[in-house]
Enzyme design. Sequence first.
Site, short mmCIF file in Angstrom:
data_model
loop_
_atom_site.label_atom_id
_atom_site.label_comp_id
_atom_site.label_asym_id
_atom_site.label_seq_id
_atom_site.Cartn_x
_atom_site.Cartn_y
_atom_site.Cartn_z
N TYR A 24 -27.84 -20.26 -59.13
CA TYR A 24 -26.55 -19.56 -58.51
C TYR A 24 -25.18 -20.10 -59.25
O TYR A 24 -24.41 -19.27 -59.93
CB TYR A 24 -26.49 -19.42 -56.93
CG TYR A 24 -24.79 -18.83 -56.74
CD1 TYR A 24 -24.58 -17.44 -56.91
CD2 TYR A 24 -23.97 -19.75 -56.26
CE1 TYR A 24 -23.47 -17.00 -56.51
CE2 TYR A 24 -22.59 -19.16 -55.90
CZ TYR A 24 -22.27 -17.71 -56.23
OH TYR A 24 -21.19 -17.52 -55.88
N GLN A 132 -7.35 -16.69 -54.07
CA GLN A 132 -7.75 -15.66 -54.71
C GLN A 132 -8.35 -14.47 -54.05
O GLN A 132 -8.98 -14.74 -53.12
CB GLN A 132 -8.87 -16.10 -55.46
CG GLN A 132 -9.89 -15.20 -56.47
CD GLN A 132 -11.10 -14.45 -55.47
OE1 GLN A 132 -11.81 -15.31 -54.91
NE2 GLN A 132 -11.36 -13.35 -55.96
N SER A 250 -9.69 -14.64 -68.02
CA SER A 250 -10.92 -14.98 -67.60
C SER A 250 -12.14 -14.08 -68.00
O SER A 250 -11.67 -12.93 -67.71
CB SER A 250 -10.95 -15.50 -66.24
OG SER A 250 -12.01 -15.79 -65.66
N HIS A 252 -14.73 -14.65 -65.75
CA HIS A 252 -15.53 -14.98 -64.75
C HIS A 252 -16.50 -15.77 -65.01
O HIS A 252 -17.65 -15.87 -64.51
CB HIS A 252 -16.10 -13.55 -64.12
CG HIS A 252 -16.00 -13.57 -62.75
ND1 HIS A 252 -15.56 -12.71 -61.65
CD2 HIS A 252 -16.87 -14.32 -61.94
CE1 HIS A 252 -15.56 -13.04 -60.69
NE2 HIS A 252 -16.58 -14.19 -60.29
N ARG A 255 -20.08 -14.28 -65.92
CA ARG A 255 -20.82 -13.81 -64.68
C ARG A 255 -20.55 -12.27 -64.51
O ARG A 255 -21.43 -11.89 -63.59
CB ARG A 255 -20.36 -14.44 -63.28
CG ARG A 255 -20.72 -16.01 -63.54
CD ARG A 255 -20.14 -16.85 -62.64
NE ARG A 255 -20.60 -16.93 -61.06
CZ ARG A 255 -21.49 -17.46 -60.65
NH1 ARG A 255 -22.25 -18.30 -61.43
NH2 ARG A 255 -22.00 -17.29 -59.52
N ASP A 283 -9.59 -19.72 -68.29
CA ASP A 283 -10.80 -20.50 -67.72
C ASP A 283 -11.99 -20.00 -68.45
O ASP A 283 -11.91 -19.05 -69.13
CB ASP A 283 -11.00 -20.44 -66.15
CG ASP A 283 -11.15 -19.11 -65.64
OD1 ASP A 283 -11.81 -18.50 -66.29
OD2 ASP A 283 -11.23 -19.13 -64.29
N GLY A 285 -15.59 -22.52 -69.84
CA GLY A 285 -16.17 -23.33 -70.77
C GLY A 285 -15.35 -24.62 -70.96
O GLY A 285 -15.63 -25.43 -71.96
N ARG A 287 -14.73 -28.04 -70.88
CA ARG A 287 -15.43 -29.12 -70.21
C ARG A 287 -14.90 -30.59 -70.74
O ARG A 287 -15.36 -31.71 -70.36
CB ARG A 287 -16.89 -29.05 -70.73
CG ARG A 287 -17.47 -27.71 -70.43
CD ARG A 287 -17.84 -27.79 -68.91
NE ARG A 287 -18.59 -26.65 -68.30
CZ ARG A 287 -17.91 -25.60 -67.81
NH1 ARG A 287 -16.74 -25.71 -67.85
NH2 ARG A 287 -18.52 -24.40 -67.56
N ARG A 307 -17.28 -24.41 -62.95
CA ARG A 307 -18.35 -25.18 -62.59
C ARG A 307 -18.09 -26.75 -62.50
O ARG A 307 -18.81 -27.38 -61.73
CB ARG A 307 -19.37 -24.86 -63.69
CG ARG A 307 -19.81 -23.44 -63.26
CD ARG A 307 -20.77 -23.01 -64.33
NE ARG A 307 -21.46 -21.59 -64.32
CZ ARG A 307 -20.62 -20.64 -65.14
NH1 ARG A 307 -19.59 -20.80 -65.60
NH2 ARG A 307 -21.12 -19.34 -64.82
C1 LIG Z 1 -20.56 -20.11 -58.59
C2 LIG Z 1 -19.25 -19.70 -58.94
C3 LIG Z 1 -18.67 -18.71 -58.13
C4 LIG Z 1 -17.58 -17.98 -58.59
N1 LIG Z 1 -16.86 -17.30 -57.36
C5 LIG Z 1 -15.65 -16.73 -57.68
C6 LIG Z 1 -15.03 -16.01 -57.02
O1 LIG Z 1 -15.23 -15.87 -55.75
N2 LIG Z 1 -13.74 -15.40 -57.36
C7 LIG Z 1 -13.56 -15.40 -58.71
O2 LIG Z 1 -12.43 -14.74 -59.15
N3 LIG Z 1 -14.27 -15.92 -59.65
C8 LIG Z 1 -15.27 -16.69 -59.25
N4 LIG Z 1 -15.82 -17.26 -59.92
C9 LIG Z 1 -15.40 -17.49 -61.52
C10 LIG Z 1 -14.59 -18.63 -61.73
O3 LIG Z 1 -13.29 -18.36 -60.85
C11 LIG Z 1 -14.13 -18.68 -62.90
O4 LIG Z 1 -13.58 -17.63 -63.60
C12 LIG Z 1 -15.25 -19.36 -63.99
O5 LIG Z 1 -16.06 -20.24 -63.14
C13 LIG Z 1 -14.54 -20.43 -65.31
O6 LIG Z 1 -15.75 -20.85 -66.07
P1 LIG Z 1 -16.18 -22.23 -66.15
O7 LIG Z 1 -17.34 -22.31 -64.78
O8 LIG Z 1 -16.97 -22.25 -67.26
O9 LIG Z 1 -15.12 -23.23 -65.84
C14 LIG Z 1 -17.12 -18.03 -59.91
C15 LIG Z 1 -17.66 -18.87 -60.56
C16 LIG Z 1 -19.06 -19.60 -60.30
C17 LIG Z 1 -19.43 -20.29 -61.50
C1 LIG Z 2 -19.93 -11.20 -53.91
C2 LIG Z 2 -20.05 -12.66 -54.69
C3 LIG Z 2 -19.21 -12.88 -55.67
C4 LIG Z 2 -18.83 -14.37 -55.96
C5 LIG Z 2 -18.48 -14.46 -57.49
O1 LIG Z 2 -17.48 -14.20 -57.62
C6 LIG Z 2 -19.39 -15.35 -58.29
O2 LIG Z 2 -20.47 -15.85 -57.94
O3 LIG Z 2 -19.24 -15.19 -59.60
#
Ligand SMILES: Cc1cc2nc3c(=O)[nH]c(=O)nc-3n(C[C@H](O)[C@H](O)[C@H](O)COP(=O)(O)O)c2cc1C
Ligand SMILES: CCCCC(=O)C(=O)O
Length: 359
Positions: A24, A132, A250, A252, A255, A283, A285, A287, A307
């Site tokens: 996840y 957020q 971003s 995300h 994702r 944001d 990548g 690291r 992450r």
């Molecule tokens: C496990 C996980 C959960 C996340 N949940 C959210 C969230 O609830 N809301 C949101 O705006 N972004 C969420 N994100 C995205 C992060 O805010 C962010 O944009 C992203 O992780 C940045 O990339 P990085 O993991 O390579 O640093 C999530 C990312 C991960 C990995």
């Molecule tokens: C409804 C779950 C969204 C959480 C999230 O933003 C993520 O896991 O990237």
Amino acid sequence: MDPVNVREFEALARERLDPVHYDYFAGAAQDEITVRANESAFVRLALVPRVLRGAAAPALDVTLLGADASMPIVLSPTAFHRLAHPDAERATARAAAAAGTIMIAAMLSTVAIEDIAAEAGKVAADPTLWFQLYVQPDLGFTEAIVRRAEAAGCRALVVTVDSPALGRHERNDRNAFHDLPAGMRCENLRELRGGEPGSVRQVVLSPEISWRHLDRLREITPLPIVLKGALHPLDARLAVERGIDALLVSNHGGRQLDTMPATIDQLPFVAEAVEGRVPLLLDGGVRRGTDVVKALALGARAVAVGRPVLWGLAADGEAGVTRVLEMLRAETAHTLTLCGCDGPSAVTRDLVREVRCCH
Ligand SMILES: Cc1cc2nc3c(=O)[nH]c(=O)nc-3n(C[C@H](O)[C@H](O)[C@H](O)COP(=O)(O)O)c2cc1C
Ligand SMILES: CCCCC(=O)C(=O)O
């Protein structure tokens, strides 16, 4: 073995986590092209340092929307910290506050925003939290949660706009991971109507959310608004025209829509569109300290990490998050020194050049 860099923290976290939860956290949409691109795009950028500048030892602090951060590295919002460690967002909040930087608390946290704020307040006199938000079509709920964030002392709203639908994560499908385990709740969602209180399944990610909702947020709260996830230059320009206070560039973490560009590749286009009228964060990548400096060179005021924080949390709770943040701080200071810069504001665009092949 003690990790010496963020990647080694990931390896440690992987050993400690339930493989379903590791997937996840690590996983991304469909073919996971964008999540890989976020990291590999930094490799294609080379740093070209200046020499003999007699620069002072770098000071890392920056100001973001009126708040001081001790370094140009803040915490991206990530959901469900309790999956990583029983201390969950409490541990993350303490580590961020102790590091003197900003935590963007996720709406889908497994600790209530009031408790996150209280925890941060235990280790720093004036910690900065941003909240957020996924705007919910239930506007009563949306307004109520904004009020809670304000009352808890959050100093900005970070509105995620890249999620008009949930990204398709095939790892989660394969693992049949679609809900939190028994006993874990989204503690901010207990008042959301439409299902079991606190269940993540109640969250609506709706394509009907529009600029009108942003205008409405602007009317109901004096908090600065950061737009998270607008990558198109035309949207960046619209955001500035609509009075948005900052952009978090971003995708995300790869994702949502797979095959979006790496954020570091898209940053110059967003920077060109906003012409310095609002601060940019990035944001995706990040690291290494070298990644931080590349983002600063291409127009970001600061970066955020998702992450890496989860890897630190899973590996060793609060201490793990602290270690990850301090590693990134030290690497950033070291990179600035090697580039001949005495701080983030001394980093200029000419320090970065695109190279054809990977190193
Ligand atoms: C496990 C996980 C959960 C996340 N949940 C959210 C969230 O609830 N809301 C949101 O705006 N972004 C969420 N994100 C995205 C992060 O805010 C962010 O944009 C992203 O992780 C940045 O990339 P990085 O993991 O390579 O640093 C999530 C990312 C991960 C990995
Ligand atoms: C409804 C779950 C969204 C959480 C999230 O933003 C993520 O896991 O990237």
